[in-house]
Write a protein that holds these residues in place. Structure first.
Motif, PDB file in Angstrom:
ATOM      1  N   PRO A  38      61.967   5.528 -31.198  1.00 38.24           N
ATOM      2  CA  PRO A  38      60.514   5.690 -31.294  1.00 38.24           C
ATOM      3  C   PRO A  38      60.050   5.592 -32.737  1.00 38.24           C
ATOM      4  CG  PRO A  38      61.567   7.816 -30.972  1.00 38.24           C
ATOM      5  CD  PRO A  38      62.650   6.782 -30.821  1.00 38.24           C
ATOM      6  N   ILE A  39      58.870   4.995 -32.939  1.00 38.40           N
ATOM      7  CA  ILE A  39      58.280   4.933 -34.283  1.00 38.40           C
ATOM      8  C   ILE A  39      56.843   5.439 -34.287  1.00 38.40           C
ATOM      9  CG2 ILE A  39      59.743   3.048 -35.084  1.00 38.40           C
ATOM     10  CD1 ILE A  39      57.353   1.168 -34.636  1.00 38.40           C
ATOM     11  N   TYR A  40      56.268   5.714 -33.127  1.00 39.50           N
ATOM     12  CA  TYR A  40      54.856   6.094 -33.088  1.00 39.50           C
ATOM     13  C   TYR A  40      54.596   7.380 -33.852  1.00 39.50           C
ATOM     14  CZ  TYR A  40      56.496   8.912 -29.070  1.00 39.50           C
ATOM     15  OH  TYR A  40      57.176   9.769 -28.242  1.00 39.50           O
ATOM     16  N   GLN A  41      55.610   8.261 -33.926  1.00 40.37           N
ATOM     17  CA  GLN A  41      55.431   9.522 -34.640  1.00 40.37           C
ATOM     18  C   GLN A  41      55.163   9.294 -36.123  1.00 40.37           C
ATOM     19  OE1 GLN A  41      58.234   8.310 -33.492  1.00 40.37           O
ATOM     20  NE2 GLN A  41      60.008   8.871 -34.725  1.00 40.37           N
ATOM     21  N   HIS A  42      55.713   8.224 -36.692  1.00 39.37           N
ATOM     22  CA  HIS A  42      55.474   7.931 -38.111  1.00 39.37           C
ATOM     23  C   HIS A  42      54.003   7.599 -38.361  1.00 39.37           C
ATOM     24  CE1 HIS A  42      59.733   8.091 -38.500  1.00 39.37           C
ATOM     25  NE2 HIS A  42      59.973   6.927 -37.926  1.00 39.37           N
ATOM     26  N   PHE A  43      53.385   6.886 -37.418  1.00 40.54           N
ATOM     27  CA  PHE A  43      51.965   6.550 -37.549  1.00 40.54           C
ATOM     28  C   PHE A  43      51.099   7.811 -37.496  1.00 40.54           C
ATOM     29  CE2 PHE A  43      53.845   2.595 -36.014  1.00 40.54           C
ATOM     30  CZ  PHE A  43      53.252   1.649 -36.828  1.00 40.54           C
ATOM     31  N   VAL A  44      51.454   8.729 -36.600  1.00 40.61           N
ATOM     32  CA  VAL A  44      50.687   9.979 -36.504  1.00 40.61           C
ATOM     33  C   VAL A  44      50.798  10.771 -37.802  1.00 40.61           C
ATOM     34  CG1 VAL A  44      50.420  12.161 -35.252  1.00 40.61           C
ATOM     35  CG2 VAL A  44      51.027  10.070 -34.001  1.00 40.61           C
ATOM     36  N   GLU A  45      51.999  10.871 -38.324  1.00 38.43           N
ATOM     37  CA  GLU A  45      52.210  11.645 -39.550  1.00 38.43           C
ATOM     38  C   GLU A  45      51.465  11.034 -40.727  1.00 38.43           C
ATOM     39  OE1 GLU A  45      56.404  11.403 -39.433  1.00 38.43           O
ATOM     40  OE2 GLU A  45      56.660  13.164 -38.121  1.00 38.43           O
ATOM     41  N   GLN A  46      51.497   9.706 -40.835  1.00 42.05           N
ATOM     42  CA  GLN A  46      50.782   9.040 -41.929  1.00 42.05           C
ATOM     43  C   GLN A  46      49.274   9.226 -41.787  1.00 42.05           C
ATOM     44  OE1 GLN A  46      52.760   8.506 -44.373  1.00 42.05           O
ATOM     45  NE2 GLN A  46      53.014   6.305 -44.559  1.00 42.05           N
ATOM     46  N   ALA A  47      48.784   9.146 -40.562  1.00 41.80           N
ATOM     47  CA  ALA A  47      47.342   9.326 -40.341  1.00 41.80           C
ATOM     48  C   ALA A  47      46.906  10.733 -40.727  1.00 41.80           C
ATOM     49  CB  ALA A  47      46.998   9.029 -38.883  1.00 41.80           C
ATOM     50  N   LYS A  48      47.685  11.733 -40.366  1.00 45.33           N
ATOM     51  CA  LYS A  48      47.354  13.106 -40.760  1.00 45.33           C
ATOM     52  C   LYS A  48      47.330  13.245 -42.277  1.00 45.33           C
ATOM     53  CE  LYS A  48      49.064  15.825 -36.813  1.00 45.33           C
ATOM     54  NZ  LYS A  48      49.998  16.908 -36.440  1.00 45.33           N
ATOM     55  N   ALA A  49      48.253  12.538 -42.953  1.00 50.32           N
ATOM     56  CA  ALA A  49      48.330  12.635 -44.414  1.00 50.32           C
ATOM     57  C   ALA A  49      47.075  12.080 -45.089  1.00 50.32           C
ATOM     58  CB  ALA A  49      49.565  11.892 -44.918  1.00 50.32           C
ATOM     59  N   LEU A  50      46.317  11.226 -44.396  1.00 48.06           N
ATOM     60  CA  LEU A  50      45.051  10.715 -44.936  1.00 48.06           C
ATOM     61  C   LEU A  50      43.919  11.724 -44.806  1.00 48.06           C
ATOM     62  CD1 LEU A  50      45.031   6.967 -43.814  1.00 48.06           C
ATOM     63  CD2 LEU A  50      45.245   7.864 -46.137  1.00 48.06           C
ATOM     64  N   GLU A  51      44.152  12.794 -44.081  1.00 45.62           N
ATOM     65  CA  GLU A  51      43.188  13.894 -43.933  1.00 45.62           C
ATOM     66  C   GLU A  51      41.823  13.436 -43.417  1.00 45.62           C
ATOM     67  OE1 GLU A  51      43.509  15.305 -48.020  1.00 45.62           O
ATOM     68  OE2 GLU A  51      44.666  17.022 -47.281  1.00 45.62           O
ATOM     69  N   PRO A  52      41.797  12.703 -42.307  1.00 41.57           N
ATOM     70  CA  PRO A  52      40.493  12.363 -41.714  1.00 41.57           C
ATOM     71  C   PRO A  52      39.880  13.603 -41.075  1.00 41.57           C
ATOM     72  CG  PRO A  52      42.242  11.764 -40.213  1.00 41.57           C
ATOM     73  CD  PRO A  52      42.920  12.256 -41.469  1.00 41.57           C
ATOM     74  N   ARG A  53      38.632  13.516 -40.721  1.00 41.14           N
ATOM     75  CA  ARG A  53      38.030  14.622 -39.971  1.00 41.14           C
ATOM     76  C   ARG A  53      38.562  14.648 -38.545  1.00 41.14           C
ATOM     77  NH1 ARG A  53      31.614  14.806 -40.888  1.00 41.14           N
ATOM     78  NH2 ARG A  53      31.906  16.714 -39.648  1.00 41.14           N
ATOM     79  N   TYR A  54      38.742  13.454 -37.974  1.00 36.40           N
ATOM     80  CA  TYR A  54      39.237  13.349 -36.602  1.00 36.40           C
ATOM     81  C   TYR A  54      40.297  12.274 -36.524  1.00 36.40           C
ATOM     82  CZ  TYR A  54      35.008  15.995 -35.625  1.00 36.40           C
ATOM     83  OH  TYR A  54      34.038  16.955 -35.638  1.00 36.40           O
ATOM     84  N   LEU A  55      41.296  12.540 -35.693  1.00 39.00           N
ATOM     85  CA  LEU A  55      42.370  11.587 -35.430  1.00 39.00           C
ATOM     86  C   LEU A  55      42.617  11.559 -33.930  1.00 39.00           C
ATOM     87  CD1 LEU A  55      44.882   9.823 -36.063  1.00 39.00           C
ATOM     88  CD2 LEU A  55      46.137  11.969 -36.502  1.00 39.00           C
ATOM     89  N   SER A  56      42.561  10.367 -33.346  1.00 38.82           N
ATOM     90  CA  SER A  56      42.798  10.235 -31.908  1.00 38.82           C
ATOM     91  C   SER A  56      43.707   9.048 -31.658  1.00 38.82           C
ATOM     92  CB  SER A  56      41.478  10.052 -31.147  1.00 38.82           C
ATOM     93  OG  SER A  56      41.700  10.002 -29.751  1.00 38.82           O
ATOM     94  N   MET A  57      44.792   9.285 -30.918  1.00 41.78           N
ATOM     95  CA  MET A  57      45.735   8.213 -30.616  1.00 41.78           C
ATOM     96  C   MET A  57      46.218   8.325 -29.178  1.00 41.78           C
ATOM     97  SD  MET A  57      48.273   7.728 -33.860  1.00 41.78           S
ATOM     98  CE  MET A  57      47.705   7.788 -35.563  1.00 41.78           C
ATOM     99  N   VAL A  58      46.606   7.194 -28.633  1.00 42.26           N
ATOM    100  CA  VAL A  58      47.282   7.155 -27.341  1.00 42.26           C
ATOM    101  C   VAL A  58      48.731   6.793 -27.613  1.00 42.26           C
ATOM    102  CG1 VAL A  58      46.369   4.807 -26.992  1.00 42.26           C
ATOM    103  CG2 VAL A  58      47.408   6.040 -25.074  1.00 42.26           C
ATOM    104  N   ILE A  59      49.652   7.670 -27.199  1.00 43.95           N
ATOM    105  CA  ILE A  59      51.069   7.509 -27.504  1.00 43.95           C
ATOM    106  C   ILE A  59      51.909   7.923 -26.293  1.00 43.95           C
ATOM    107  CG2 ILE A  59      50.803   7.849 -30.001  1.00 43.95           C
ATOM    108  CD1 ILE A  59      51.640  10.758 -29.629  1.00 43.95           C
ATOM    109  N   PRO A  60      53.177   7.510 -26.236  1.00 40.20           N
ATOM    110  CA  PRO A  60      54.064   7.996 -25.165  1.00 40.20           C
ATOM    111  C   PRO A  60      54.170   9.515 -25.201  1.00 40.20           C
ATOM    112  CG  PRO A  60      55.052   6.114 -26.278  1.00 40.20           C
ATOM    113  CD  PRO A  60      53.839   6.502 -27.093  1.00 40.20           C
ATOM    114  N   ALA A  61      54.388  10.106 -24.020  1.00 40.43           N
ATOM    115  CA  ALA A  61      54.389  11.567 -23.913  1.00 40.43           C
ATOM    116  C   ALA A  61      55.775  12.183 -24.063  1.00 40.43           C
ATOM    117  CB  ALA A  61      53.797  11.980 -22.564  1.00 40.43           C
TER     118      ALA A  61
END
Length: 538
Positions: free
Chosen positions: A223-246
């Protein structure tokens, strides 16, 4: 052609983005209808946090899809902003230019998808082309960026994504799948490099790539989708929404740290859990289902969890993602109440979801190689010596010398139960009801198995083993397994929620339902999820 016709970004019949085929099960296009549901949830949350304000009427909000494929999120955001900003920016051309140059940004995952995304958003694969609806771009990429990125190989693997060099170091003529968003140690610097200045995004939204081959032969993937989530959080947006495997709900294969970080993050505002991925991505096989999460930087508290299952009305509960001392996310909101009742009867504790170790069925279950033999092991066709052991192996049975067995000796001369490590399959689909585990069967003294099976026991008598076998056939037992089971793989730990019983009788669901005081609705739920053991293959 009138001015408005040039900006008709929606309403085409048919919408081409509902018709295109997926690149693969790893890089899945998001249907426009589902993308809009995610945007609706975002808008509702924005309004709730901002005194009813309309996010689509705010000309200062910046959006990023850092792994755009079809451009559907960017297109739908643009369409909503065009309508929402009409009062503030009456000129359609000025409004479109403002939105596309100042508010909507994307990073494409391949060169092909960069063209597709620009075509969806700018109506031209060149942002500054004659057919583009934008008039203010000085280059042909606009705000949808793509350049070929190379992996950084260390010891045969990419140090950023873990891709196998043997699989992806393949020359200029093919895509590298080295995604820019995760191939950097400083994501803020990378974004500034791509879009210039101190770029701060209010919303990051999209559907990242899911996995990459990790051995060079296409037989295994990490799996690599977790890396995208972690990088997005590091940008500190107000909101983050993704569709990913469960599958991250219970960790495993590179996901344990990610699971812990997500389940302990009280900024997760909502999770929509789809037990069957085909409910969102028709025709796509993603065993374990998918989820959509909304992360709210300024939120602190419980998460609103919605379970989507088999056409049933969605069930929504506001709850902690890790309840009590349970170390996994319990799927099925209804499953939480059932588990609480089971634990309460066994322990007398009505607030715990965990059984003491001495009460748990998993202590009877072997490790993944109960007798130290790989799943590829093949025994002799015929019995060569009196003390040879019968081995249950992939594809049938064989014989193996007793002296060659170095582990699992406590099972060899006892009664036991064998059950497959992998649940019975429906290809890559998640269909319900299903049996949860492969059909278990008795193992007599003098029998063993390869890694294809787990071993349960040991039992002193055949009657005890048959009692335990009847227990595994019960639907409630298998529901409790499912609550700890995020994928097809059935290991010892998925039996953690299952209590041991007295092995003196044949167990039935009627007795178990009565013992644990389950309601009519809870029983109906179990029987919608779990198929009778004699109900045929999945």
């Amino acid at each position: 052609m009138n001015e408005r016709a040039g900006f008709t970004l929606r309403g085409r019949n048919p919408d081409v983005l509902t018709c295109i085929a997926n690149l693969s099960n790893d890089e899945v296009f998001t249907p426009p209808q589902f993308a809009n549901r995610m945007l609706d949830r975002l808008a509702e949350t924005w309004a709730a946090n901002n005194d009813g304000a309309d996010i689509w009427a705010d000309s200062s909000v910046r959006f990023l899809d850092p792994f755009t494929k079809s451009g559907v999120f960017l297109r739908e955001i643009t369409s909503r902003l065009i309508k929402g900003l009409e009062a503030e920016i009456p000129s359609l051309q000025h409004r479109v230019d403002h939105i596309l140059t100042q508010q909507v940004f994307g990073i494409a995952i391949t060169q092909l998808t960069s063209f597709l995304a620009r075509r969806s958003v700018y109506c031209s694969k060149h942002a500054n082309g004659e057919h583009s609806v934008a008039r203010s771009f000085a280059n042909d990429r606009g705000n949808i960026w793509f350049e070929r990125i190379e992996h950084t190989w260390v010891g045969g693997r990419c140090k950023f994504c873990g891709a196998a060099q043997q699989a992806f170091d393949r020359g200029e003529g093919m895509e590298t799948h080295a995604y820019a968003f995760i191939h950097t140690n400083d994501i803020k610097a990378r974004v500034a490099e791509l879009f210039g200045g101190n770029m701060q995004f209010d919303v990051i939204i999209g559907n990242p790539p899911y996995q990459l081959s990790d051995d060079g032969f296409g037989t295994s993937a990490a799996p690599i989708y977790q890396h995208f989530v972690e990088q997005a959080k590091a940008l500190e947006p107000r909101y983050l929404s993704m569709v990913i495997p469960a599958r991250w709900f219970a960790g495993g294969k590179g996901l344990d740290e990610f699971r812990e970080s997500m389940l302990t993050d009280d900024r997760l505002r909502s999770i929509d859990d789809y037990l069957s991925a085909s409910d969102v991505f028709p025709g796509v096989g993603l065993k374990g289902g998918i989820c959509v999460f909304l992360w709210d930087r300024d939120h602190r508290g419980p998460c609103s969890v919605t379970t989507h299952f088999n056409g049933e009305p969605p069930s929504t509960v506001s709850r902690e993602l890790l309840e009590g001392d349970v170390d996994v996310f319990v799927r099925f909101n209804q499953g939480v109440s059932i588990l609480k009742k089971v634990v309460a009867v066994e322990t007398g504790q009505d607030k715990s979801l965990m059984l003491p170790e001495n009460m748990r069925f998993d202590r009877l279950v072997s490790s993944r190689k109960p007798f130290g033999l790989e799943t590829t092991f093949k025994g002799k066709v015929a019995k060569a010596a009196k003390d040879d052991l019968l081995i249950y192996q992939n594809g049938g049975t064989g014989y193996v010398a007793r002296s060659s067995i170095s582990s699992g000796k406590q099972f060899v001369d006892k009664w036991k139960i064998f059950t497959g490590r992998a649940a019975p399959g429906t290809g890559n689909r998640d269909t319900y009801p299903h049996r949860i585990i492969s059909t278990p069967f008795l193992g007599e003294p003098g029998t063993i198995s390869s890694e294809t099976y787990l071993c349960i026991g040991p039992f002193d008598t055949k009657a005890e083993a048959e009692s335990a076998l009847s227990y595994l056939a019960c639907r409630l037992t298998r529901l409790l397994i499912l609550l700890h089971k995020p994928s097809q793989d059935t290991t010892r730990k998925v039996y953690t929620f299952v209590p041991v019983q007295e092995w003196t009788k044949r167990w039935t669901d009627r007795e178990l339902y009565q013992k644990y005081g389950l309601s009519v609705d809870e029983i109906a739920f179990i029987e919608k999820v779990v198929r009778p053991m004699d109900g045929g293959d999945e």
